[in-house]
Design a protein around this motif. Structure first.
Motif, mmCIF file in Angstrom:
data_model
loop_
_atom_site.group_PDB
_atom_site.id
_atom_site.type_symbol
_atom_site.label_atom_id
_atom_site.label_comp_id
_atom_site.label_asym_id
_atom_site.label_seq_id
_atom_site.Cartn_x
_atom_site.Cartn_y
_atom_site.Cartn_z
ATOM 1 N N ASN A 157 43.755 21.697 46.289
ATOM 2 C CA ASN A 157 44.221 21.081 47.612
ATOM 3 C C ASN A 157 44.651 19.675 47.259
ATOM 4 O O ASN A 157 43.680 18.696 47.190
ATOM 5 N N ILE A 158 45.839 19.362 47.645
ATOM 6 C CA ILE A 158 46.587 18.347 47.574
ATOM 7 C C ILE A 158 46.064 17.203 48.720
ATOM 8 O O ILE A 158 46.661 17.548 49.632
ATOM 9 N N TYR A 209 54.968 12.240 42.509
ATOM 10 C CA TYR A 209 53.884 13.032 41.841
ATOM 11 C C TYR A 209 53.923 13.975 41.666
ATOM 12 O O TYR A 209 53.988 14.623 40.421
ATOM 13 N N MET A 210 54.434 14.887 42.793
ATOM 14 C CA MET A 210 54.688 16.147 42.531
ATOM 15 C C MET A 210 55.753 16.566 41.644
ATOM 16 O O MET A 210 55.606 17.477 40.855
ATOM 17 N N GLU A 211 56.732 15.720 41.474
ATOM 18 C CA GLU A 211 57.898 15.849 40.540
ATOM 19 C C GLU A 211 57.486 15.869 39.215
ATOM 20 O O GLU A 211 57.566 16.580 38.330
ATOM 21 N N LYS A 218 57.306 18.771 36.453
ATOM 22 C CA LYS A 218 57.727 18.683 35.197
ATOM 23 C C LYS A 218 56.839 19.216 33.981
ATOM 24 O O LYS A 218 57.113 19.786 32.919
ATOM 25 N N LEU A 219 55.508 18.627 34.169
ATOM 26 C CA LEU A 219 54.745 18.853 33.076
ATOM 27 C C LEU A 219 54.252 20.212 33.032
ATOM 28 O O LEU A 219 54.168 20.926 32.028
ATOM 29 N N HIS A 224 60.699 27.783 45.812
ATOM 30 C CA HIS A 224 59.778 26.702 45.765
ATOM 31 C C HIS A 224 60.337 25.293 45.281
ATOM 32 O O HIS A 224 60.948 25.696 43.939
ATOM 33 N N PRO A 225 60.143 24.166 45.579
ATOM 34 C CA PRO A 225 60.820 23.045 44.905
ATOM 35 C C PRO A 225 60.541 22.931 43.397
ATOM 36 O O PRO A 225 61.274 22.313 42.583
ATOM 37 N N GLY A 226 59.105 23.103 43.234
ATOM 38 C CA GLY A 226 58.643 23.109 41.854
ATOM 39 C C GLY A 226 59.302 24.138 41.002
ATOM 40 O O GLY A 226 59.474 23.879 39.444
#
Ligand SMILES: Cc1cc2nc3c(=O)[nH]c(=O)nc-3n(C[C@H](O)[C@H](O)[C@H](O)COP(=O)(O)O)c2cc1C
Length: 512
Positions: A156-157, A187-189, A193-194, A475-477
């Motif tokens: 839960n962000i 932060y989400m980017e 990536k990780l 999803h953007p991720g």
């Protein structure tokens, strides 16, 4: 006030004239916190309640097993990072002490591996703030737990909202609201990536014959350099079952909805009436669509407090009984933390709708004017305490199994939500009542699952369907995914194209 909390329209006949629509099963989550007084300040000493045992692992494993056996979808664990110290403040924790009103609060993430080890299907949605955790460290903690929970973790962000949290994490005051969300996007980017882009899908070989644990060309640095973060990577954990844990989000402002519509996979909202809630649901789905996502990939879940018993009378009696244990100071401490308003200077019976302070009038009105059936009643400190002490700010549904099931169906039909986040007043107590009285009625109506689609499914599969362990392609991720067979992750190729002459360099980049 009592009867007005449930809508008079909730008689089950509301939609009898319309063509029958296929019934959607509700998502049901249990809403809890690692503290003695989550949303019922003072109720920790109720004879039925054991929340003062929150420090014991067995308190949590018992609850997890109860919910798992009853086919609940998830346990959603709230968290904050500082005390509610606005009331009688500034910086005064004393009003929260007797009642344990969200104080003290233990870290929720440690509970998950133990609860996962004694359950099969329950999902664990854990709150973690991205304002006060570095992305590299949080990505590692969440991956570790997603491994141990075999994919049953949701994150839960939150961006956090308490000054006390800011003061205790090295800031004099909170980062301005919209900037917190700007930071959150970057932060989400970094974490995508990780999680998605630093280990190729076929990187981990664990091949005993060749002695190769990870392929030497299977891990890359992410080399993230942005406005707020510089993280070279690579991720410190090998990919967990979901890689990116399933993403919960809760936010109500424009910036919050913008963030949720882009990144959130299940969005948690508050709301007093289904009609008002509908606007929030539509706005979240519109943002998702504008971000190129299928709006149906986002589950919207509303927080609700249910008191259910065999009959309407018994349910109302239960509420009256609970109120005997309510703690005024604790309730006002919570109100102070949530709204930033200190009501200590006011008498118990002053009507805030008429008070001299424009700020207080508008804050109390913004919330109270949406509580159905109270339009012509004064909103006094007494009434605020009564409302908050049994389930917090969320909507209340009280009655027999039929009354409550009718009302939940009405909420779903009008608002378009996919399910409910069920707060508790006592634990044990509230969830046992829901399981005994409400779930059979919902199941009889085809509104709640009687078995799971897939044993041991990952969190994303539970919410989006079996087989969907990884982020969906819209999803953007997903643009950070590094697929088997790709020498360099696609996103790095794209990034390098923006720097002339550096494509070859990208391929030569040292693996770690
Ligand atoms: C159902 C629900 C649960 C929430 N749980 C938490 C939580 O556990 N921790 C937290 O810091 N904020 C929590 N929030 C608050 C939100 O993260 C957010 O700060 C708040 O809704 C204000 O939204 P905004 O930031 O978009 O203005 C929750 C909100 C809702 C509606």
């Amino acid at each position: 006030m009592a009867e007005t909390m449930n809508s008079p329209a909730s008689n089950g006949d509301t939609f009898s004239g319309a063509a029958p629509k296929p019934k959607k099963e509700f998502i049901l989550n249990a809403f809890v916190m690692n503290t003695p007084g989550h949303l019922a300040p003072g109720l920790w000493r109720h004879p039925r309640n054991n929340t003062d045992q929150y420090k014991k692992l067995s308190f949590w494993t018992d609850l997890a097993q109860l919910l798992d056996k009853a086919n609940f979808h998830a346990m959603f664990v709230a968290d904050t990072l500082g005390p509610y110290d606005v009331y009688k403040g500034p910086a005064n924790v004393v009003p929260a002490l007797s009642s344990g009103a969200q104080y003290p609060v233990n870290d929720p993430l440690y509970l998950v591996p133990a609860m996962a080890s004694v359950t099969k299907n329950l999902i664990f949605g854990v709150t973690a703030s991205l304002t006060y955790n570095q992305p590299y460290a949080l990505a590692r903690r969440l991956s570790t737990v997603d491994h141990l929970a075999e994919g049953r973790l949701a994150w839960n962000i939150v961006t956090s909202y308490l000054d006390s949290a800011a003061r205790n994490h090295g800031l004099h005051e909170q980062i301005p609201h919209d900037e917190r969300y700007a930071i959150a996007h970057e932060y989400m980017e970094v974490v995508y990536k990780l999680w998605e882009g630093s280990f190729r899908d076929d990187a981990v070989l664990a091949d005993r014959d060749t002695g190769v644990y990870i392929a030497e060309d299977g891990v890359r640095q992410i080399l993230h350099k942005g406005k707020y973060f510089e993280v070279p990577g690579p991720h410190f954990c090998e990919p967990s079952p979901q890689r990116t844990p399933f993403l919960f989000q809760a936010g109500v402002s424009e910036a919050g909805n913008g963030f949720g519509g882009k990144h959130g996979e299940a969005i948690f909202i508050g709301g007093q009436t289904p009609e008002v809630t509908r606007n929030t649901v539509e706005s979240i789905r519109m943002v998702a669509q504008s971000e190129g996502r299928d709006p149906e990939h986002i589950k919207v879940i509303v927080g609700i407090n249910v008191i259910v018993a065999a009959t309407n009378d018994e349910a109302w009696q239960k509420r009256e009984n609970h109120l005997k244990y309510a703690d005024q100071e604790g309730a006002l401490a919570l109100f102070g933390g949530w709204t930033g308003v200190d009501l200590s200077g006011y008498s118990d019976d002053e009507d805030f709708n008429l008070t001299d302070s424009l700020r207080i009038r508008s804050i109390v009105r913004r919330w109270s004017s949406t509580v159905p059936g109270t339009e012509n009643l004064p909103w006094t400190k007494r009434r605020i305490v009564e409302y908050l002490s049994v389930g917090g700010l969320g909507a209340k549904v009280i009655g027999s199994p039929t009354t409550v099931a009718d009302e939940l169906e009405r909420w779903a039909e009008i608002s378009g939500v996919d399910g409910f986040n069920l707060a508790h007043i006592t634990n044990p107590g509230t969830f046992e009542d829901i399981i005994e009285f409400l779930l059979p009625e919902l199941q009889r109506r085809g509104r709640f699952r009687t078995s799971v689609e897939k044993e041991g499914a990952a969190a994303r599969e539970v919410f989006l369907g079996a087989g969907q362990k990884r982020l969906p392609e819209d999803h953007p991720g997903s643009k950070y995914k590094w697929s088997a067979g790709e020498k360099v992750p696609r996103y790095q190729v794209e990034e390098q194209k923006e720097v002339p002459g550096s494509e070859a360099q990208a391929e030569r980049q040292p693996v770690v």
